[in-house]
Design a protein around this motif. Structure first.
Motif, PDB file in Angstrom:
ATOM      1  N   ASP A 197       0.854  -1.193   0.000  1.00 55.89           N
ATOM      2  CA  ASP A 197       0.000   0.000   0.000  1.00 55.89           C
ATOM      3  C   ASP A 197       0.889   1.243   0.000  1.00 55.89           C
ATOM      4  N   PRO A 198       1.487   1.584  -1.150  1.00 57.38           N
ATOM      5  CA  PRO A 198       2.413   2.717  -1.202  1.00 57.38           C
ATOM      6  C   PRO A 198       1.790   4.029  -0.737  1.00 57.38           C
ATOM      7  N   GLU A 199       0.522   4.262  -1.064  1.00 53.81           N
ATOM      8  CA  GLU A 199      -0.125   5.521  -0.674  1.00 53.81           C
ATOM      9  C   GLU A 199      -0.176   5.672   0.845  1.00 53.81           C
ATOM     10  N   ALA A 200      -0.509   4.587   1.541  1.00 55.14           N
ATOM     11  CA  ALA A 200      -0.551   4.645   3.006  1.00 55.14           C
ATOM     12  C   ALA A 200       0.844   4.870   3.582  1.00 55.14           C
ATOM     13  N   ALA A 201       1.849   4.232   2.988  1.00 55.98           N
ATOM     14  CA  ALA A 201       3.224   4.423   3.460  1.00 55.98           C
ATOM     15  C   ALA A 201       3.667   5.869   3.287  1.00 55.98           C
ATOM     16  N   ILE A 202       3.296   6.468   2.165  1.00 60.69           N
ATOM     17  CA  ILE A 202       3.688   7.860   1.917  1.00 60.69           C
ATOM     18  C   ILE A 202       2.969   8.805   2.877  1.00 60.69           C
ATOM     19  N   GLU A 203       1.738   8.489   3.244  1.00 62.04           N
ATOM     20  CA  GLU A 203       1.044   9.319   4.237  1.00 62.04           C
ATOM     21  C   GLU A 203       1.737   9.233   5.588  1.00 62.04           C
ATOM     22  N   SER A 204       2.292   8.073   5.922  1.00 57.18           N
ATOM     23  CA  SER A 204       3.080   7.957   7.156  1.00 57.18           C
ATOM     24  C   SER A 204       4.337   8.811   7.063  1.00 57.18           C
ATOM     25  N   ILE A 205       4.951   8.850   5.870  1.00 57.80           N
ATOM     26  CA  ILE A 205       6.108   9.719   5.658  1.00 57.80           C
ATOM     27  C   ILE A 205       5.701  11.178   5.846  1.00 57.80           C
ATOM     28  N   ARG A 206       4.544  11.549   5.316  1.00 61.57           N
ATOM     29  CA  ARG A 206       4.067  12.930   5.467  1.00 61.57           C
ATOM     30  C   ARG A 206       3.932  13.313   6.947  1.00 61.57           C
ATOM     31  N   THR A 207       3.353  12.423   7.730  1.00 59.00           N
ATOM     32  CA  THR A 207       3.149  12.701   9.159  1.00 59.00           C
ATOM     33  C   THR A 207       4.477  12.922   9.867  1.00 59.00           C
ATOM     34  N   THR A 208       5.429  12.021   9.605  1.00 59.50           N
ATOM     35  CA  THR A 208       6.744  12.135  10.249  1.00 59.50           C
ATOM     36  C   THR A 208       7.473  13.389   9.789  1.00 59.50           C
ATOM     37  N   LEU A 209       7.439  13.658   8.512  1.00 67.88           N
ATOM     38  CA  LEU A 209       8.143  14.811   7.954  1.00 67.88           C
ATOM     39  C   LEU A 209       7.554  16.116   8.472  1.00 67.88           C
ATOM     40  N   THR A 210       6.256  16.178   8.596  1.00 66.71           N
ATOM     41  CA  THR A 210       5.606  17.386   9.117  1.00 66.71           C
ATOM     42  C   THR A 210       6.057  17.663  10.546  1.00 66.71           C
ATOM     43  N   ALA A 211       6.048  16.628  11.383  1.00 64.10           N
ATOM     44  CA  ALA A 211       6.461  16.804  12.778  1.00 64.10           C
ATOM     45  C   ALA A 211       7.927  17.198  12.881  1.00 64.10           C
ATOM     46  N   SER A 212       8.776  16.555  12.062  1.00 64.40           N
ATOM     47  CA  SER A 212      10.209  16.843  12.112  1.00 64.40           C
ATOM     48  C   SER A 212      10.508  18.282  11.701  1.00 64.40           C
ATOM     49  N   LEU A 213       9.955  18.710  10.562  1.00 64.37           N
ATOM     50  CA  LEU A 213      10.228  20.076  10.095  1.00 64.37           C
ATOM     51  C   LEU A 213       9.615  21.121  11.016  1.00 64.37           C
ATOM     52  N   THR A 214       8.483  20.809  11.614  1.00 62.89           N
ATOM     53  CA  THR A 214       7.874  21.744  12.566  1.00 62.89           C
ATOM     54  C   THR A 214       8.819  22.002  13.730  1.00 62.89           C
ATOM     55  N   ASN A 215       9.456  20.955  14.232  1.00 60.33           N
ATOM     56  CA  ASN A 215      10.386  21.109  15.352  1.00 60.33           C
ATOM     57  C   ASN A 215      11.681  21.794  14.918  1.00 60.33           C
ATOM     58  N   LEU A 216      12.225  21.387  13.781  1.00 58.82           N
ATOM     59  CA  LEU A 216      13.530  21.906  13.368  1.00 58.82           C
ATOM     60  C   LEU A 216      13.469  23.363  12.930  1.00 58.82           C
ATOM     61  N   THR A 217      12.348  23.792  12.372  1.00 60.89           N
ATOM     62  CA  THR A 217      12.255  25.191  11.921  1.00 60.89           C
ATOM     63  C   THR A 217      12.200  26.160  13.090  1.00 60.89           C
ATOM     64  N   GLN A 218      12.054  25.645  14.286  1.00 57.25           N
ATOM     65  CA  GLN A 218      12.079  26.514  15.464  1.00 57.25           C
ATOM     66  C   GLN A 218      13.509  26.824  15.917  1.00 57.25           C
ATOM     67  N   LEU A 219      14.480  26.098  15.367  1.00 59.68           N
ATOM     68  CA  LEU A 219      15.877  26.323  15.731  1.00 59.68           C
ATOM     69  C   LEU A 219      16.495  27.393  14.836  1.00 59.68           C
ATOM     70  N   SER A 220      17.434  28.143  15.386  1.00 57.99           N
ATOM     71  CA  SER A 220      18.149  29.150  14.609  1.00 57.99           C
ATOM     72  C   SER A 220      19.174  28.469  13.713  1.00 57.99           C
ATOM     73  N   PRO A 221      19.698  29.161  12.691  1.00 54.77           N
ATOM     74  CA  PRO A 221      20.728  28.567  11.839  1.00 54.77           C
ATOM     75  C   PRO A 221      21.928  28.046  12.622  1.00 54.77           C
ATOM     76  N   VAL A 222      22.364  28.804  13.624  1.00 54.62           N
ATOM     77  CA  VAL A 222      23.505  28.374  14.437  1.00 54.62           C
ATOM     78  C   VAL A 222      23.153  27.116  15.221  1.00 54.62           C
ATOM     79  N   GLU A 223      21.945  27.065  15.762  1.00 54.40           N
ATOM     80  CA  GLU A 223      21.513  25.897  16.528  1.00 54.40           C
ATOM     81  C   GLU A 223      21.381  24.663  15.635  1.00 54.40           C
ATOM     82  N   LEU A 224      20.940  24.850  14.405  1.00 53.99           N
ATOM     83  CA  LEU A 224      20.812  23.722  13.485  1.00 53.99           C
ATOM     84  C   LEU A 224      22.169  23.096  13.187  1.00 53.99           C
ATOM     85  N   VAL A 225      23.161  23.944  12.935  1.00 53.61           N
ATOM     86  CA  VAL A 225      24.508  23.435  12.653  1.00 53.61           C
ATOM     87  C   VAL A 225      25.065  22.713  13.873  1.00 53.61           C
ATOM     88  N   GLU A 226      24.890  23.280  15.050  1.00 51.34           N
ATOM     89  CA  GLU A 226      25.415  22.674  16.272  1.00 51.34           C
ATOM     90  C   GLU A 226      24.700  21.357  16.587  1.00 51.34           C
TER      91      GLU A 226
END
Length: 330
Positions: A279-308
């Motif tokens: 079920d590739p479509e369901a797998a990709i929706e799981s990727i969407r969920t994980t990616l959304t949560a990850s980018l939401t958290n990481l975009t809160q960090l400053s450029p310096v914090e991201l590198v560190e």
């Protein structure tokens, strides 16, 4: 459970034998009018129990088979579902080459532009030949490097999708500088001042994977594998026999579950029972969920914090403690 439109793996065949018996009973019941509901229900329950147990207790060699399945969602399929209306593929390393084993471009995700770079296998022999079986040449890594810099300049998060048996090991790759191309990518990815998330969707082997895998967070699909060398390559080196790949796969600790335990990855993305190819479509929706949560958290960090944060993540890999041993006197 319906029969798949592809050949099941050897370890799956007992499951489909049960399913065939269920279908036979259903057919007999319809043709004769005999009530076989109890027998059908019993076999269906057995199939469900066996199926759940089977996929929760796969041997690493069986996970490799799933990870290499030709119908697993690939980079372009994932992009199409994540961003159906906005995808601008970008080509070339600006030195005259465009490696088709790596696809890259800009998609819209979470209402903002995101740079996506991923390895791309084919599904047919013709596609695999054009994509070099997902094994990038130096030109592919230089294309990725160019677009890492582009994303960094314009403040775009970077997502990399990894599914490769490794960088191309042929003479042409060596002549064109495959080692330095991967090394430059590793260095420059470590310096990126934007969020970087990597997802291993199938195979993540050797420097071929690491060349686009130096990220703030790394995730793996449930049945994906991530390893310094393919089990066949490892077996050929250690035992001079590729048939020892099963033992090598177990010793290398290449599964998502092993790597999460070791702290190598941040999380496991669940797949449909049987694998993402069911079920590739369901797998990709799981990727969407994980990616959304990850980018939401990481975009809160400053450029310096991201590198560190990225630096500290990779510094911790392989950390160990030395025990103090004392020798007793005779």
């Amino acid at each position: 459970m319906m029969q798949p439109n592809f050949e099941p793996f050897e370890f799956e065949k007992p499951l489909y034998t049960i399913q065939e018996k269920i279908e036979d009973l259903m057919r007999v019941s319809q043709e004769t009018g005999i009530d076989l509901e109890a027998e059908i229900a019993s076999l269906t329950a057995q199939a469900g129990t066996y199926r759940e147990h089977l996929y929760k207790n796969l041997h690493p060699k069986e996970k490799i088979q799933i990870a290499r399945h030709a119908q697993r969602p690939n980079t372009l399929q994932i992009i199409q579902q994540l961003s159906p209306n906005t995808w601008y593929e970008l080509h070339g390393d600006r030195a005259g080459e465009d490696d088709q084993a790596i696809v890259a471009g800009i998609m819209e995700f979470m209402d903002r532009p995101v740079m996506v770079i991923g390895t791309q296998k084919g599904r047919t022999m013709k596609e695999n030949l054009s994509r070099n079986f997902g094994m990038p040449n130096p030109e592919g890594y230089r294309k990725a490097l160019r677009l890492f810099a582009h994303a960094n300049k314009f403040g775009m998060p970077v997502v990399t999708l990894i599914d490769t048996p490794g960088a191309y090991p042929g003479i042409a790759g060596e002549q064109h500088g495959i080692g330095i191309a991967i090394a430059q990518n590793i260095r420059e990815m470590a310096r990126l001042r934007v969020p970087v998330v990597s997802i291993v969707t199938g195979e993540g082997c050797s420097g071929g994977a690491l060349g686009i895998g130096v990220s703030n967070e790394i995730y793996m699909l449930e049945h994906a594998v991530y390893t310094v060398i393919s089990p066949e390559g490892c077996a050929s080196i250690l035992w001079r026999n590729a048939e020892q790949a099963s033992q090598a796969a177990e010793s290398l600790k290449i599964t998502a579950q092993d790597l999460l335990t070791f702290g190598m990855i941040e999380g496991i993305i669940p797949e449909p029972i049987g694998g993402a190819h069911y079920d590739p479509e369901a797998a990709i929706e799981s990727i969407r969920t994980t990616l959304t949560a990850s980018l939401t958290n990481l975009t809160q960090l400053s450029p310096v914090e991201l590198v560190e944060q990225r630096y500290q993540k990779f510094r911790k890999i392989g950390a160990f403690e030395e025990a103090q041993l004392t020798k007793g006197r005779a």
